[in-house]
Write a protein that holds these residues in place. Sequence first.
Motif, short mmCIF file in Angstrom:
data_model
loop_
_atom_site.label_atom_id
_atom_site.label_comp_id
_atom_site.label_asym_id
_atom_site.label_seq_id
_atom_site.Cartn_x
_atom_site.Cartn_y
_atom_site.Cartn_z
N LEU A 281 86.79 42.36 37.63
CA LEU A 281 88.18 42.33 37.68
C LEU A 281 88.91 43.26 38.09
CD1 LEU A 281 88.47 40.83 33.78
CD2 LEU A 281 88.67 39.22 36.06
N SER A 282 90.15 43.02 39.03
CA SER A 282 90.77 44.30 39.69
C SER A 282 91.88 44.69 38.59
CB SER A 282 91.26 44.08 40.93
OG SER A 282 91.87 42.82 40.97
N LEU A 283 91.38 45.06 37.41
CA LEU A 283 92.49 45.46 36.27
C LEU A 283 92.08 46.84 35.80
CD1 LEU A 283 92.79 42.11 34.64
CD2 LEU A 283 94.53 43.05 35.90
N ASN A 284 92.94 47.61 35.29
CA ASN A 284 92.65 48.82 34.55
C ASN A 284 92.00 48.82 33.36
OD1 ASN A 284 93.81 50.01 36.86
ND2 ASN A 284 95.63 50.43 35.93
N ASN A 285 91.22 49.86 33.02
CA ASN A 285 90.40 49.88 31.59
C ASN A 285 91.64 49.77 30.51
OD1 ASN A 285 88.08 50.33 33.12
ND2 ASN A 285 88.11 52.59 32.55
N GLU A 286 91.43 49.12 29.30
CA GLU A 286 92.19 48.89 28.33
C GLU A 286 93.52 48.87 28.71
OE1 GLU A 286 91.20 52.45 25.89
OE2 GLU A 286 89.00 51.89 25.73
N SER A 287 93.85 47.83 29.51
CA SER A 287 95.29 47.55 29.91
C SER A 287 95.92 46.22 29.49
CB SER A 287 95.34 47.48 31.59
OG SER A 287 94.34 46.63 32.10
N ILE A 288 94.93 45.40 28.73
CA ILE A 288 95.32 43.96 28.11
C ILE A 288 95.45 43.95 26.62
CG2 ILE A 288 94.56 41.51 28.40
CD1 ILE A 288 95.43 42.49 31.01
N ASP A 289 96.46 43.20 26.21
CA ASP A 289 96.67 43.15 24.70
C ASP A 289 95.65 41.92 24.11
OD1 ASP A 289 98.83 44.88 24.50
OD2 ASP A 289 99.79 43.87 26.02
N GLY A 290 95.27 41.11 25.09
CA GLY A 290 94.59 39.91 24.31
C GLY A 290 94.03 39.05 25.27
N ILE A 291 92.76 38.26 24.88
CA ILE A 291 92.11 37.58 26.02
C ILE A 291 92.23 35.92 25.52
CG2 ILE A 291 89.93 36.93 27.37
CD1 ILE A 291 89.57 40.04 27.42
N ILE A 353 88.50 45.84 30.08
CA ILE A 353 90.09 45.82 30.19
C ILE A 353 90.86 45.65 29.01
CG2 ILE A 353 89.89 44.92 32.72
CD1 ILE A 353 90.69 42.67 30.01
N LEU A 354 90.20 45.17 27.81
CA LEU A 354 91.18 45.13 26.52
C LEU A 354 91.13 46.32 26.05
CD1 LEU A 354 91.78 42.53 24.97
CD2 LEU A 354 89.73 42.65 23.61
N LYS A 355 92.45 46.59 25.13
CA LYS A 355 92.58 47.49 24.40
C LYS A 355 91.75 47.59 23.32
CE LYS A 355 97.41 47.87 25.98
NZ LYS A 355 98.82 47.45 25.62
N PRO A 356 91.34 48.85 22.58
CA PRO A 356 90.73 48.81 21.43
C PRO A 356 91.25 48.10 20.24
CG PRO A 356 90.86 50.98 22.24
CD PRO A 356 91.63 50.15 23.12
N GLN A 357 90.71 47.45 19.23
CA GLN A 357 91.03 46.72 18.37
C GLN A 357 91.61 45.27 18.59
OE1 GLN A 357 91.64 48.52 14.92
NE2 GLN A 357 90.00 49.70 15.50
N LYS A 358 91.57 45.12 19.98
CA LYS A 358 92.61 43.79 20.35
C LYS A 358 91.49 42.49 20.16
CE LYS A 358 96.66 45.35 20.95
NZ LYS A 358 97.84 44.75 19.98
N TYR A 359 92.04 41.35 20.57
CA TYR A 359 91.17 40.36 20.37
C TYR A 359 90.78 39.33 21.66
CZ TYR A 359 92.19 40.69 15.50
OH TYR A 359 92.37 41.35 14.23
N ALA A 360 89.54 38.90 21.86
CA ALA A 360 89.36 38.06 22.83
C ALA A 360 88.82 36.69 22.33
CB ALA A 360 88.07 38.57 23.72
N VAL A 361 89.73 35.61 22.67
CA VAL A 361 89.19 34.36 22.12
C VAL A 361 88.34 33.57 23.35
CG1 VAL A 361 89.95 32.11 21.14
CG2 VAL A 361 91.22 34.07 20.95
#
Length: 418
Positions: A281-291, A353-361
């Motif tokens: 993925l062309s996205l920064n580390n820890e840049s996303i609030d949820g998946i 790419i997900l921020k720490p403690q955030k969720y991926a469904v």
Amino acid sequence: MLKRADELNFFWAYNKEELSKDKHLVLLDNVQFIYELALAQLELQSLGVNFEITNGLREFKLLESKDEEELRRKLAYFKYVNGQPTDYFQIIQKNRTRSVNQYLTHWIYPYKGKFHPQMIRALLNIIGLEKGDTVLDPFIGSGTTAVEAQLLGINCIGIDVSPLCVLQSKVKTESIDVLPQIREWKEEIIKRIKPSLFNLEGKTIDDAINLIPDEEVKNFYRMAKLVAISDNARRGREFSNAFLKNLEVMISSISDYVDIIKELNLKLGRIHIKTGDSRALSLNNESIDGIVTSPPYSIALDYVSNDAHALKELGYDLTLIREKFVGVRGKGQARIDLYNDDMKNSLKEMFRILKPQKYAVIVIGNAIYMGHEIKTVEFIIDYANKIGFNLVKNIDKIIFGLYNVMQKENILIFQKRG
Ligand SMILES: C[S@@+](CC[C@H](N)C(=O)[O-])C[C@H]1O[C@@H](n2cnc3c(N)ncnc32)[C@H](O)[C@@H]1O
């Protein structure tokens, strides 16, 4: 006799009159399954509601709640909050099909393996996403996550390797910005459909589409052509009739979307759809609030063969495109091994790419391949745990229509450790 979906031209007929006067949360009529009831409860819990289930499971008593207005704006499985209709209840009235979950632009293009939009709205609430947060769907498919995030004011990045999926997702979320221009171009495009009658210069529909300066308007008409091609291939409907009929319904659906934004004063999320590969993925580390996503289900559906006619029409070489798709390469055991490797890389990227403690469904199921059940669900749970996710919920969800390949799927909710 039942009419075909695209021949119907009315809003989904729920009875809006029967307002519940007491202090209850009333479930929507289409909520039928145990997993939906489970998600409805999780939604309420995530929104800080203290409740008690009453009246044969269809009504919930509000014991304590921080903000009823917030409930009315966000909830996915409820019709009324203290006698007032929810936004979602009003949104689903804007439906030009006979399928309850194909409201607004969701119906555009008959893509196989679509998410249930109501479930996505609930999951966005359950993982605590707020207006202005960003959700990623690295397998965006037909764009369900994008439309639902947009409606809730949540920003969404949608990625898919298939140009057909990128086009669908863009058209469903971007056409609302160019409705007047879409209407302006209608006559010009229609002229090209029946060459003998109007089109004296012999221009094709593609020539006309290529003249359109706005990318969003161009995409809309490209999609309209693909919807008609699919209608022609699947139902044998004559192409120009299919085009004209579907075009009208597409424009009406976009107009419905524009109307509901005004009626409910919705503040839409920003949507960014792009072609890409979930494994890099062309996205920064820890840049996303949820998946919120559903990857291909191992070998359950060959997305390249399934969409071959549309991909060819868009000018793609199927052999080249197949190389990048998860779950369609190799044969026998090699196919499963390649799939597992691709999923490992995709999971590592989701984690990065997900921020720490955030969720991926992740919604996924075990498929039957060559007489054996492929344990994809267990594989995903094990690997996700290994790389730093905790599984916080695993909800069984029944599926219809694929009985010989799979009977159920799982809604896996992971939280990133750290
Ligand atoms: C189960 S479908 C997603 C359906 C989607 N949830 C919806 O509501 O329409 C899986 C998607 O993964 C896409 N895909 C396959 N390989 C991919 C890859 N390497 N990167 C990104 N997307 C990929 C396919 O094109 C397909 O659209």
